[in-house]
Design a protein around this motif. Structure first.
Motif, PDB file in Angstrom:
ATOM      1  N   PRO A  75       0.813  -1.229   0.000  1.00  0.00           N
ATOM      2  CA  PRO A  75       0.000   0.000   0.000  1.00  0.00           C
ATOM      3  C   PRO A  75       0.846   1.279   0.000  1.00  0.00           C
ATOM      4  CG  PRO A  75      -0.917  -1.589   1.524  1.00  0.00           C
ATOM      5  CD  PRO A  75       0.413  -2.149   1.064  1.00  0.00           C
ATOM      6  N   ASP A  76       2.089   1.175   0.470  1.00  0.00           N
ATOM      7  CA  ASP A  76       2.968   2.349   0.486  1.00  0.00           C
ATOM      8  C   ASP A  76       3.504   2.701  -0.901  1.00  0.00           C
ATOM      9  OD1 ASP A  76       2.641   2.532   3.230  1.00  0.00           O
ATOM     10  OD2 ASP A  76       4.426   1.329   3.652  1.00  0.00           O
ATOM     11  N   ASP A  77       3.427   1.772  -1.840  1.00  0.00           N
ATOM     12  CA  ASP A  77       3.942   1.991  -3.191  1.00  0.00           C
ATOM     13  C   ASP A  77       2.876   2.646  -4.073  1.00  0.00           C
ATOM     14  OD1 ASP A  77       6.426   0.689  -2.648  1.00  0.00           O
ATOM     15  OD2 ASP A  77       5.463  -1.260  -2.943  1.00  0.00           O
ATOM     16  N   LEU A  78       2.339   3.751  -3.621  1.00  0.00           N
ATOM     17  CA  LEU A  78       1.196   4.380  -4.281  1.00  0.00           C
ATOM     18  C   LEU A  78       1.489   4.754  -5.734  1.00  0.00           C
ATOM     19  CD1 LEU A  78      -1.699   5.305  -4.021  1.00  0.00           C
ATOM     20  CD2 LEU A  78      -0.859   7.501  -3.194  1.00  0.00           C
ATOM     21  N   ASP A  79       2.612   5.413  -5.998  1.00  0.00           N
ATOM     22  CA  ASP A  79       2.928   5.813  -7.375  1.00  0.00           C
ATOM     23  C   ASP A  79       3.067   4.598  -8.282  1.00  0.00           C
ATOM     24  OD1 ASP A  79       2.895   8.491  -6.709  1.00  0.00           O
ATOM     25  OD2 ASP A  79       5.071   8.641  -6.459  1.00  0.00           O
ATOM     26  N   LEU A  80       3.692   3.568  -7.772  1.00  0.00           N
ATOM     27  CA  LEU A  80       3.866   2.346  -8.542  1.00  0.00           C
ATOM     28  C   LEU A  80       2.516   1.702  -8.842  1.00  0.00           C
ATOM     29  CD1 LEU A  80       5.970   0.252  -9.640  1.00  0.00           C
ATOM     30  CD2 LEU A  80       5.690  -0.918  -7.460  1.00  0.00           C
ATOM     31  N   ARG A  81       1.671   1.611  -7.841  1.00  0.00           N
ATOM     32  CA  ARG A  81       0.358   0.990  -8.026  1.00  0.00           C
ATOM     33  C   ARG A  81      -0.509   1.793  -9.001  1.00  0.00           C
ATOM     34  NH1 ARG A  81      -0.878  -2.329  -2.818  1.00  0.00           N
ATOM     35  NH2 ARG A  81      -3.014  -2.149  -3.515  1.00  0.00           N
ATOM     36  N   LEU A  82      -0.435   3.114  -8.909  1.00  0.00           N
ATOM     37  CA  LEU A  82      -1.181   3.956  -9.847  1.00  0.00           C
ATOM     38  C   LEU A  82      -0.684   3.759 -11.280  1.00  0.00           C
ATOM     39  CD1 LEU A  82      -1.504   7.255  -7.777  1.00  0.00           C
ATOM     40  CD2 LEU A  82      -3.356   5.681  -8.400  1.00  0.00           C
ATOM     41  N   ALA A  83       0.634   3.655 -11.448  1.00  0.00           N
ATOM     42  CA  ALA A  83       1.207   3.450 -12.777  1.00  0.00           C
ATOM     43  C   ALA A  83       0.802   2.088 -13.343  1.00  0.00           C
ATOM     44  CB  ALA A  83       2.733   3.567 -12.721  1.00  0.00           C
ATOM     45  N   ILE A  84       0.822   1.067 -12.513  1.00  0.00           N
ATOM     46  CA  ILE A  84       0.410  -0.269 -12.966  1.00  0.00           C
ATOM     47  C   ILE A  84      -1.071  -0.260 -13.338  1.00  0.00           C
ATOM     48  CG2 ILE A  84       0.115  -2.682 -12.269  1.00  0.00           C
ATOM     49  CD1 ILE A  84       2.589  -2.214 -10.397  1.00  0.00           C
ATOM     50  N   ASN A  85      -1.877   0.379 -12.524  1.00  0.00           N
ATOM     51  CA  ASN A  85      -3.312   0.468 -12.810  1.00  0.00           C
ATOM     52  C   ASN A  85      -3.558   1.191 -14.131  1.00  0.00           C
ATOM     53  OD1 ASN A  85      -6.115   0.059 -12.045  1.00  0.00           O
ATOM     54  ND2 ASN A  85      -6.165   2.277 -11.755  1.00  0.00           N
ATOM     55  N   ARG A  86      -2.848   2.299 -14.353  1.00  0.00           N
ATOM     56  CA  ARG A  86      -2.984   3.029 -15.628  1.00  0.00           C
ATOM     57  C   ARG A  86      -2.579   2.140 -16.804  1.00  0.00           C
ATOM     58  NH1 ARG A  86      -0.921   7.341 -12.650  1.00  0.00           N
ATOM     59  NH2 ARG A  86       1.177   6.902 -13.400  1.00  0.00           N
ATOM     60  N   ALA A  87      -1.499   1.384 -16.632  1.00  0.00           N
ATOM     61  CA  ALA A  87      -1.032   0.506 -17.713  1.00  0.00           C
ATOM     62  C   ALA A  87      -2.056  -0.584 -17.995  1.00  0.00           C
ATOM     63  CB  ALA A  87       0.317  -0.112 -17.346  1.00  0.00           C
ATOM     64  N   PHE A  88      -2.568  -1.229 -16.942  1.00  0.00           N
ATOM     65  CA  PHE A  88      -3.602  -2.249 -17.138  1.00  0.00           C
ATOM     66  C   PHE A  88      -4.816  -1.643 -17.845  1.00  0.00           C
ATOM     67  CE2 PHE A  88      -2.136  -5.107 -13.456  1.00  0.00           C
ATOM     68  CZ  PHE A  88      -1.730  -6.124 -14.305  1.00  0.00           C
ATOM     69  N   ASN A  89      -5.263  -0.488 -17.372  1.00  0.00           N
ATOM     70  CA  ASN A  89      -6.450   0.148 -17.962  1.00  0.00           C
ATOM     71  C   ASN A  89      -6.225   0.553 -19.415  1.00  0.00           C
ATOM     72  OD1 ASN A  89      -8.068  -0.131 -15.694  1.00  0.00           O
ATOM     73  ND2 ASN A  89      -7.454   1.840 -14.856  1.00  0.00           N
ATOM     74  N   ARG A  90      -5.047   1.074 -19.685  1.00  0.00           N
ATOM     75  CA  ARG A  90      -4.720   1.513 -21.045  1.00  0.00           C
ATOM     76  C   ARG A  90      -4.777   0.334 -22.022  1.00  0.00           C
ATOM     77  NH1 ARG A  90       1.264   3.604 -22.313  1.00  0.00           N
ATOM     78  NH2 ARG A  90       1.246   3.128 -24.512  1.00  0.00           N
TER      79      ARG A  90
END
Length: 184
Positions: free
Chosen positions: A101-116
């Protein structure tokens, strides 16, 4: 970096290992990536999304039926898994599973990549004549099934979990495809 993410996730990949693979001095890493390993991981995630987008664009242009494209995608994934002796997974999923949960920027980037990538996938399915809402749902189901089946296959050291999931999934989708064609 992508191979390291595929094998070990972000936290399982050491900075020394990355520098050794890149044959680069430590100073050059921080010169190009002042944020260190996390910034490098964010760049690798964006690069992975770009590669997946190009792969799916090519794949869907080669197959008129999106389900044939999906079957080809899964077949190529099975071959890559076996060739790596089940050591490689999806770099996005590996990084996601390794994140906290502390890796917020990483998780957001992965989520954007999956969504894209998922949105692009849905657009190809929709362009083949499927209803837009169904295309979105199917893209989500295909990616979820792929990632889950991939994890199960890696753990089992056998492609059977992914093969079974997609055999059942594609059979059901082909049945639904007949309904859509009949309704037209």
């Amino acid at each position: 970096m992508q191979r390291s993410l595929q094998r070990n996730g972000l936290h399982g990949t050491g900075l020394t290992q990355l520098l050794s693979l890149a044959k680069a001095p430590k100073g050059s890493l921080y010169h190009h990536f002042p944020g260190g390993k996390e910034e490098l991981a964010l760049a690798a995630i964006a690069q992975t999304a770009d590669q997946l987008e190009r792969f799916f664009t090519r794949l869907f242009s080669e197959h008129a039926d999106p389900l044939d494209a999906v079957a080809h995608w899964i077949e190529s994934a099975l071959q890559r898994m076996e060739a790596s002796q089940f050591s490689l997974g999806c770099p996005l999923a590996s990084a996601a599973l390794d994140s906290s949960p502390d890796d917020l920027d990483l998780r957001l980037a992965i989520n954007r990549a999956f969504n894209r990538v998922q949105q692009q996938f849905a657009a190809h399915i929709s362009a083949a004549g499927y209803p837009a809402d169904y295309s979105q749902d199917l893209a989500a189901l295909l990616f979820s099934s792929y990632e889950g089946g991939l994890i199960m296959a890696r753990v089992a050291g056998d492609t059977l979990p992914l093969e079974r999931a997609f055999c059942a999934l594609l059979t059901q989708v082909r049945l639904q495809q007949k309904v859509f064609q009949h309704e037209r």
